[in-house]
Scaffold this motif. Structure first.
Motif, mmCIF file in Angstrom:
data_model
loop_
_atom_site.group_PDB
_atom_site.id
_atom_site.type_symbol
_atom_site.label_atom_id
_atom_site.label_comp_id
_atom_site.label_asym_id
_atom_site.label_seq_id
_atom_site.Cartn_x
_atom_site.Cartn_y
_atom_site.Cartn_z
ATOM 1 N N ASP A 83 0.841 -1.200 0.070
ATOM 2 C CA ASP A 83 -0.220 -0.004 -0.114
ATOM 3 C C ASP A 83 0.848 1.053 0.177
ATOM 4 O O ASP A 83 0.551 2.287 -0.603
ATOM 5 C CB ASP A 83 -0.885 -0.088 1.286
ATOM 6 N N TYR A 119 -4.639 -2.500 -7.506
ATOM 7 C CA TYR A 119 -5.314 -1.354 -6.890
ATOM 8 C C TYR A 119 -6.152 -0.297 -7.863
ATOM 9 O O TYR A 119 -5.673 -0.326 -9.104
ATOM 10 C CB TYR A 119 -3.954 -0.261 -6.387
ATOM 11 N N GLN A 122 -8.455 6.203 -7.561
ATOM 12 C CA GLN A 122 -9.412 7.292 -7.557
ATOM 13 C C GLN A 122 -8.973 8.528 -7.398
ATOM 14 O O GLN A 122 -8.084 9.079 -6.925
ATOM 15 C CB GLN A 122 -10.182 6.875 -6.307
ATOM 16 N N ARG A 125 -7.596 10.441 -3.829
ATOM 17 C CA ARG A 125 -7.654 9.466 -2.656
ATOM 18 C C ARG A 125 -6.444 8.718 -3.163
ATOM 19 O O ARG A 125 -5.875 8.629 -4.114
ATOM 20 C CB ARG A 125 -8.546 8.556 -2.805
ATOM 21 N N ASN A 128 -6.772 2.207 -3.960
ATOM 22 C CA ASN A 128 -7.671 1.441 -3.087
ATOM 23 C C ASN A 128 -7.220 0.008 -3.548
ATOM 24 O O ASN A 128 -7.536 -0.431 -4.605
ATOM 25 C CB ASN A 128 -9.111 1.609 -3.348
ATOM 26 N N ARG A 129 -6.829 -0.729 -2.429
ATOM 27 C CA ARG A 129 -6.324 -2.167 -2.990
ATOM 28 C C ARG A 129 -7.651 -3.168 -3.268
ATOM 29 O O ARG A 129 -8.559 -2.808 -2.445
ATOM 30 C CB ARG A 129 -5.688 -2.743 -1.856
ATOM 31 N N CYS A 182 -0.208 6.972 3.775
ATOM 32 C CA CYS A 182 -1.291 5.917 3.975
ATOM 33 C C CYS A 182 -1.590 6.367 5.661
ATOM 34 O O CYS A 182 -2.702 6.272 5.885
ATOM 35 C CB CYS A 182 -0.686 4.420 4.095
ATOM 36 N N ASP A 189 -9.504 9.104 8.355
ATOM 37 C CA ASP A 189 -10.482 8.242 8.342
ATOM 38 C C ASP A 189 -10.800 7.544 9.563
ATOM 39 O O ASP A 189 -11.829 6.686 10.070
ATOM 40 C CB ASP A 189 -10.168 7.032 7.233
#
Length: 219
Positions: A83, A119, A122, A125, A128-129, A182, A189
């Motif tokens: 990631d 991945y 987006q 952002r 996204n895995r 990350c 979040d």
């Protein structure tokens, strides 16, 4: 190592070592905090790469963060190595110019295998895995739909990977800057954990060949 404080410019230090990292890590951390005129008690969280990757390095990083976090009762943010590499890739000129919708990170797992994950990208952002991290032979990478392929597996197993006509970056490797990206997203979040929950990410259960397996592999 990377340090972000209240929106200031990131303090970053990177030094490759072949041995002795266990003796150097804590002095490096102390030096980075000193240069930023800060201390552990000023931190909201500590991020660490939990793997997959080199067993000794991952364990060293996790153990060091456990000690630091416990000393000040600071939450921790575990970050997967793949990631972090995907996050770093967002800053590459090749990816920005090509604007792929799907990328894959594939790194050398030793023992004739590769860690890999796909991945989706987006807007605004981090990548996204899609699904889990995989551990397979180089020939078994699933490159369907992948437009950008990056990671150390390209140099280690280039002749054995499935045919791929998209863009590649064989030289990118994990950096504290990717881990920081990350971790910042995770904190935004509301994702972190208590130090007692921190542990390495083991994708591979078997970490060494037996003598018989080594002999068989030479045939």
């Amino acid at each position: 190592m990377a340090l972000s404080l209240d929106g200031q410019a990131v303090h970053f230090s990177h030094e490759a070592v072949t041995a002795g990292a266990s003796q150097l890590l804590l002095p490096w951390i102390e030096s980075l905090l000193s240069d930023a005129k800060s201390s552990l008690k000023d931190l909201d969280a500590i991020a660490v790469c939990i793997g997959p990757g080199a067993f000794t390095g991952v364990r060293l990083g996790v153990a060091a963060v456990q000690g630091l976090a416990v000393s000040q009762n600071i939450p921790v943010v575990p970050v997967c190595s793949l990631d972090a590499i995907a996050a770093q890739l967002l800053d590459s000129a090749a990816l920005q110019s090509s604007q792929p919708q799907r990328l894959m990170i594939a790194i050398d797992a030793r023992m004739d295998e590769v860690y890999w994950a796909s991945y989706d990208i987006q807007d605004r952002r981090l990548p996204n895995r899609i699904g889990d991290i995989h551990l397979t032979k180089p020939e078994d990478l699933n490159l369907e739909g992948v437009q950008f392929l990056a990671g150390s597996a390209l140099n280690a197993y280039r002749q054995r990977l499935p045919q791929f006509t998209g863009l590649i970056d064989p030289d990118i490797s994990i950096s504290a800057l990717g881990i920081l990206k990350c971790a910042q997203q995770s904190l935004q979040d509301g994702v972190h954990c208590e130090v007692r929950q921190l542990e390495p990410l083991y994708v591979r259960d078997k970490v060494a060949f037996t003598t018989a397996e080594r002999v068989e592999g030479k045939r």
